[in-house]
Design a protein around this motif. Structure first.
Motif, mmCIF file in Angstrom:
data_model
loop_
_atom_site.group_PDB
_atom_site.id
_atom_site.type_symbol
_atom_site.label_atom_id
_atom_site.label_comp_id
_atom_site.label_asym_id
_atom_site.label_seq_id
_atom_site.Cartn_x
_atom_site.Cartn_y
_atom_site.Cartn_z
ATOM 1 N N ALA A 14 0.828 -1.198 0.000
ATOM 2 C CA ALA A 14 0.000 0.000 0.000
ATOM 3 C C ALA A 14 0.863 1.249 0.000
ATOM 4 N N CYS A 15 0.515 2.203 -0.836
ATOM 5 C CA CYS A 15 1.200 3.491 -0.863
ATOM 6 C C CYS A 15 0.861 4.215 0.442
ATOM 7 N N THR A 16 1.897 4.681 1.144
ATOM 8 C CA THR A 16 1.638 5.331 2.434
ATOM 9 C C THR A 16 1.089 6.745 2.256
ATOM 10 N N LYS A 17 1.183 7.250 1.071
ATOM 11 C CA LYS A 17 0.714 8.615 0.830
ATOM 12 C C LYS A 17 -0.765 8.636 0.429
ATOM 13 N N CYS A 18 -1.139 7.787 -0.544
ATOM 14 C CA CYS A 18 -2.524 7.841 -1.025
ATOM 15 C C CYS A 18 -3.280 6.530 -0.797
ATOM 16 N N ARG A 19 -2.638 5.521 -0.174
ATOM 17 C CA ARG A 19 -3.254 4.239 0.168
ATOM 18 C C ARG A 19 -3.515 3.314 -1.028
ATOM 19 N N THR A 28 7.197 2.743 -8.184
ATOM 20 C CA THR A 28 6.544 3.970 -7.736
ATOM 21 C C THR A 28 5.031 3.820 -7.801
ATOM 22 N N CYS A 29 4.356 4.632 -7.026
ATOM 23 C CA CYS A 29 2.897 4.619 -7.034
ATOM 24 C C CYS A 29 2.395 5.260 -8.327
ATOM 25 N N PRO A 30 1.574 4.549 -9.085
ATOM 26 C CA PRO A 30 1.087 5.115 -10.344
ATOM 27 C C PRO A 30 0.108 6.265 -10.136
ATOM 28 N N SER A 31 -0.375 6.407 -8.934
ATOM 29 C CA SER A 31 -1.344 7.465 -8.667
ATOM 30 C C SER A 31 -0.681 8.770 -8.227
ATOM 31 N N CYS A 32 0.200 8.696 -7.222
ATOM 32 C CA CYS A 32 0.783 9.926 -6.675
ATOM 33 C C CYS A 32 2.291 10.020 -6.880
ATOM 34 N N GLY A 33 2.915 8.959 -7.393
ATOM 35 C CA GLY A 33 4.345 8.996 -7.672
ATOM 36 C C GLY A 33 5.228 8.740 -6.465
ATOM 37 N N SER A 34 4.621 8.434 -5.325
ATOM 38 C CA SER A 34 5.388 8.181 -4.108
ATOM 39 C C SER A 34 6.160 6.868 -4.220
ATOM 40 N N THR A 35 7.285 6.792 -3.506
ATOM 41 C CA THR A 35 8.066 5.557 -3.512
ATOM 42 C C THR A 35 8.042 4.909 -2.130
HETATM 43 ZN ZN LIG Z 1 0.264 6.827 -3.886
#
Ligand SMILES: [Zn+2]
Length: 73
Positions: A14-19, A28-35
């Motif tokens: 799970a992306c910790t930024k956008c879940r 990387t997260c395809p939604s918000c780009g977070s790693t």
């Molecule tokens: Zn994300």
């Protein structure tokens, strides 16, 4: 065969930024780009139409997708 839930590896992290739930191999997260990701999450929310979903608004989700309901322990 033993089914031990503690050692079970979830198919997604799970992306910790956008879940957003993404496959383990995704860098990387395809939604918000977070790693930053976590393997510790529970519950899955599938948001189809964020505009109409009260749950999406509650969780601050703006894009359709599969999200973790809870992050961490
Ligand atoms: Zn994300």
């Amino acid at each position: 065969m033993l089914a031990v839930s503690r050692g079970y590896r979830k198919p997604f992290k799970a992306c910790t930024k956008c879940r957003l739930l993404v496959p383990h191999e995704a860098p990387t997260c395809p939604s918000c780009g977070s790693t930053t990701f976590t393997d510790v999450w529970s519950g899955v929310v599938i948001i189809v139409d964020p505009e109409k979903s009260k749950l999406a608004k509650m969780l601050g989700i703006e894009k359709p997708g599969r999200y973790a309901l809870k992050l961490g322990l």
